[in-house]
Design a protein around this motif. Sequence first.
Motif, PDB file in Angstrom:
ATOM      1  N   SER A  69      -5.565 -11.580  -2.699  1.00  0.00           N
ATOM      2  CA  SER A  69      -5.177 -10.530  -3.514  1.00  0.00           C
ATOM      3  C   SER A  69      -4.903 -10.919  -4.901  1.00  0.00           C
ATOM      4  N   ASP A  71      -2.551 -10.705  -6.902  1.00  0.00           N
ATOM      5  CA  ASP A  71      -0.583 -10.611  -6.825  1.00  0.00           C
ATOM      6  C   ASP A  71      -0.221 -11.801  -5.657  1.00  0.00           C
ATOM      7  N   ASP A  72      -0.556 -12.592  -4.907  1.00  0.00           N
ATOM      8  CA  ASP A  72      -0.674 -13.379  -3.757  1.00  0.00           C
ATOM      9  C   ASP A  72      -0.602 -15.016  -4.521  1.00  0.00           C
ATOM     10  N   GLU A  73       0.075 -14.986  -5.178  1.00  0.00           N
ATOM     11  CA  GLU A  73      -0.242 -16.760  -5.644  1.00  0.00           C
ATOM     12  C   GLU A  73      -0.165 -17.888  -4.936  1.00  0.00           C
TER      13      GLU A  73
END
Length: 86
Positions: A69, A71-73
């Motif tokens: 996703s 927002d999952d760096e």
Amino acid sequence: MTAHLGAPPERTISSPAALVAGPALTHRVWRTLTHALILGPAADNGPYGYLTHLQLSCTPLSCGPDLPSADDEDGLADWMAAHIDW
């Protein structure tokens, strides 16, 4: 790449330390139906260790096409490290 593929990158993130030494630069990820294209910095392993080069990696997506996703760096950094073959 954007002009050639006709679409902007699917993801753009600053390069994490796990992928490149030196200052944070930008990695961009495009996907076609069959390949992941990752354009990002690569450290100069020569006598001038301060140089940074851009490298394009083209990797088949047969080993898991789904990107983490947005927002999952950390997950994206792991995904890129698994798909970069340089």
